[in-house]
Scaffold this active site. Structure first.
Site, mmCIF file in Angstrom:
data_model
loop_
_atom_site.group_PDB
_atom_site.id
_atom_site.type_symbol
_atom_site.label_atom_id
_atom_site.label_comp_id
_atom_site.label_asym_id
_atom_site.label_seq_id
_atom_site.Cartn_x
_atom_site.Cartn_y
_atom_site.Cartn_z
ATOM 1 C CG HIS A 154 -0.853 0.403 -4.233
ATOM 2 N ND1 HIS A 154 -1.590 -0.609 -3.663
ATOM 3 C CD2 HIS A 154 -0.171 -0.162 -5.255
ATOM 4 C CE1 HIS A 154 -1.359 -1.738 -4.319
ATOM 5 N NE2 HIS A 154 -0.509 -1.493 -5.290
ATOM 6 C CB THR A 202 -0.956 -0.018 1.211
ATOM 7 O OG1 THR A 202 -1.882 -1.091 1.036
ATOM 8 C CG2 THR A 202 -1.729 1.286 1.350
#
Lengths: 343, 343, 343, 343
Positions: free
Chosen positions: B44, B41
């Site tokens: 991301h 994450t």
């Protein structure tokens, strides 16, 4: 402000002039009381029955069924604002222990307290100090005096019924033993939340009459033939769930006898002793379920039922100054429904 | 103190010198970071994928898998004390809304936040500000760097498995699709909490090798024949529960095909699109279950498993200053297990 | 006897003279039909939509919603006797596989069959052969024609609602999409079994009018603004449970949009395709639940509701000879409620 | 064939020559016995303790823990074929009542019977007549004598543990009181199905030694200090679930004392009387759960554990002719594990 305080056990409380409570911690909430229910537990407190368990410093203010308006809030309070109409869960909980985090507030292992019962002033007063975690916000139009008694009697009956819902599908039977204050709320909750057959057992035919009006499918006078009568009404089995709101003076044995094989005997009242051969638990796979008050969410859900008119309470209001009269009326069976003190 | 901060999307973060966080509210807790996990994450975030949803003000500090020691506490904090070893739930929640009161923290409708992802500094730093409600106290002997990755990857896998436990009695089969970081924790949780047959599906034979060592009963290479292989291993039915840790690039269709009649397809990964005829849901009475991180109690329970040695993590430690290297290693598949930054 | 038989797909069935069915196994039961419901599935059968899946040998008798009186029983039948009034579960099950033993009859992996749909003659006839395991005994005073439609349409709606009961406590909202035959039964079941807020969505204002009479708290016309309308009625959240009785022509997307975070989208209708990003399942922890008909006990429980007057059906009776007319009326929207053939 | 028959209570049974049983109904199954467990209940039968409740016609054959091979089947039997290796559920049930249809076979209100205990010949013989509904098919390689005792002792322990699984998440503690035959199976089931802390209490240090080998995390000698010892091992709380395999001679009070607040006391043994103030149920929200044998599916699931080697039994085989010796050895504590008669 005025407050109803216990000075000595076995004596009536006094209505004293005392300082208003003040904020002491970031989650504190001061509530202006709009109604405080008068409960049988208050009589037990005055008789000294809770002295050892709770050990409050005397004098102290009683009153554990409270509703009103938010008067002041601590700096960490985010769920209510000054002026909000609220009903109060009787046991503010810590919010940080595993039990609180799981949603089972009554099992709080942190710094929970029970104003009016533990060593904390209760709500038979003009103002009460509680915590943000006790406040359930209501429709501003609600009159606190109309709902205060749901804060303890109501939540206790609701909690037991709520737990039993998955057991009470169509074709089952629920037996309510004891059609007093809690029982009446229990009957209404059963009617609202299930399609079970509701059988109400009580010694008092008048209470049974009211039970019929609020949802009982069948009523049985507890006259010694009631166990047989319940079996007759349930194809010989007994109740799938028996809600024992009495649980003393032999009613606790009756409840067990009225419980069907694989059924559940929910103990909600107290005072007696439960006894049964262990073979009863094995042969019939029967169960006994304990119940203590209810969670914060139980109270929030009950208020949804109350505000939708699905659970109603018969109340009689007294001025705060008349607290001793209200307690005396309760003690002598002169209160139908619930006595509420209004400051 | 040092902190790994995003200044611009699509550029590596910088290790900046910034002021230490301070207490701002009564439930605040400042934690000295002992270990901060590096998660996909985070990649991301750097790619700007979360910019719109979370809208953090740049620059800000990332890092949402954190463990360390309590450094300072607000006046309302009762569950931890300065010096305690703690792992941090990634999303401090309000504690007062109905979802929090029910124990479903991730559905908090109050002022929950997600440090390192929402507009709040995260834990790739020397100190982090979080809330009392995020702190799970650990055995003081625990090295935070060893467990930090359980704070997000671990809790997510545990949460899904925990929900599935009642479905996975003996004779059933659980299919784990994706034997990466989350999958490996999921396999260990399944082995600890159930006696189901554990079937692991992955493209990577090495990951399957490790899966066998930590609890898989059967492994299947995802080479196009894997749906048939899973059916063969389950008497033609498919998995009673399929845990889809991938949920993109077609894996989401495979998961559904591998789900038995009356079974449950647990979606945990994301990125793809689920599609199925509504008749599939009717004919087979099949279900799709969503999963988001886990509750505070999930994390507390997972730490019990971890401290009993039932769930272990392969980690590789980096100095905080080497954060960019760690992110780059993760991005290029050079990290086996989990990269952990240690200040 | 007379029987309504399909000879060719895409042609009306014929009312033929055929031999009466006879006992062929120890658990067989021959039922004299008192009423056979005419269902949209019968139209689909005639269109050949079930030909491949079920592969019945033509000609064969349709009719899968049946009630009547026991005419003959096999030597192993102990639960009903000749003369008993019965309603028939549509799928006789084996009783010996693990699914049957668990109470999930519809997942029977043994020799279950579905008279009127699988390769077995159905109930649009004077007599039907079924199994002891399909027979639910009724109060002898019941007129089979009044309840026959509960055997399939009723049980399907009841099954879905029954599964959702634990999710639908006070303060929640249930959305019923599609207020046709199944939807109307679903609304009545929700009103009988829960205290949730019932919101009904349909294109047809007349159907909504009836919905209000039988328990809907709110109604919403499906005119394009209905997703917003449902959100407005639920504090912006959507339904805790959405019962999608349509599940085709885009309704399946609406249902998902109307489902609250952590909520459940129950698919009961079919024909369309469900599509959603896997992120929807993760971000919102939302679920899709499949539903197929119901169990034997579901039917028994529904009959308790029906015999207590809590679930009623609007029906229109036709003579068995007028089956083609009844099917045609259904096909052209000329039947309000349910058409029932009476031999 | 040979059969062990009770002729008079308070006298040893005789090994008689009797006719082989024959098929009498369509679901009948004749099983060639491969192993028949010798249970304490057999001693109680011989002492006449079950005479009144079960009222069998003397002489009759005892033996209710049976496994073997299918020898003949009735015309309605579809789940087993001649030659299949099977273990037998002790109580063939009707399959048609609501309890059977729900999966709770032991609550069968139809024509259930209990061979070897009710008025039906049991399995201490060469052949036994039972029903298709009692037969659980095994891997053909299984030796029936190795598993026979799971048919009653095993299923009973498994049933109780299975019911408790949702209560026993990580961080909880399970107390097993009584580490005899059932207790040992219970410990293995707990270790296979949960990650709870398993605490075993018994008077016999040798039994505790074995308990440790098969999964106990902690053991406590029942020497009068055991309640305190259990509290010390559970942070002062007691067991989340207490499995009371003794339930007589005071153990039933100990079990209740060892049960944590909001905990569950599972009664599995019998002989004593349970007593507690109703206040205990209210103050602590504690529960008592009854348990009777187990369902057919419980037995099927337990056999999955057994065939995976997760539950094993210590057995000692005797020839059928030596039944009296085996009973005598059991009565005098000379059997470690379970005595099995092999025809």
């Amino acid at each position: 402000m005025k407050a109803v305080r216990v000075h000595d056990y076995h004596k009536p409380p006094l209505v004293d002039e005392v300082p208003e409570p003040t904020l002491t911690g970031p989650l504190d909430v001061i509530v202006k009381i709009g109604g405080a229910g008068v409960c049988r537990t208050d009589l037990h407190i005055l008789e000294g029955q809770w002295a050892e368990a709770m050990n409050p410093e005397l004098p102290y203010t009683i009153g554990h069924e409270n509703a009103g308006w938010v008067h002041a809030i601590g700096e960490g309070v985010t769920n209510v604002a000054v002026g909000d109409t609220v009903i109060l869960h009787p046991q503010p909980s810590c919010g940080l222990c595993l039990a609180c985090r799981r949603g089972t507030d009554m099992q709080c292992t942190g710094d929970a307290f029970f104003p009016g019962l533990s060593n904390n002033d209760g709500g038979m007063a003009e103002y009460l100090r509680t915590s943000a975690r006790a406040c359930v916000k209501l429709d501003p139009a609600t009159n606190p005096a109309d709902v205060a008694a749901l804060a303890d009697a109501g939540i206790t009956a609701y909690h037991a019924v709520r737990k039993a819902v998955p057991l009470l599908y169509p074709g089952t039977a629920a037996v309510v033993q004891g059609a007093g204050g809690l029982g009446h709320i229990g009957i209404q909750c059963l009617a609202a939340l299930t399609a079970t057959k509701i059988i109400v057992v009580d010694r008092n035919p008048e209470a049974l009459e009211l039970a019929k009006e609020i949802g009982a499918d069948e009523t049985v006078v507890a006259d010694g033939s009631h166990i047989e009568a319940v079996k007759d009404l349930t194809g010989g089995n007994g109740g799938t769930v028996v809600f024992d709101f009495v649980a003393e003076q032999g009613a606790e044995y009756d409840a067990w006898q009225m419980t069907a094989p694989a059924g559940h005997d929910f103990i909600i009242g107290y005072g007696g002793e439960f006894r049964a051969p262990t073979l009863d638990f094995v042969g019939g796979e029967k169960n006994v379920i304990g119940n203590i008050v209810g969670t914060y969410n139980d109270l929030a859900e009950l208020m949804v039922l109350a505000q939708a008119g699905k659970v109603t309470l018969h109340t009689r209001q007294y001025a705060l100054e008349d607290a001793v009269q209200a307690l005396d009326d309760l003690d002598h069976g002169r209160v139908r429904g619930r006595a509420i003190l209004v400051p």
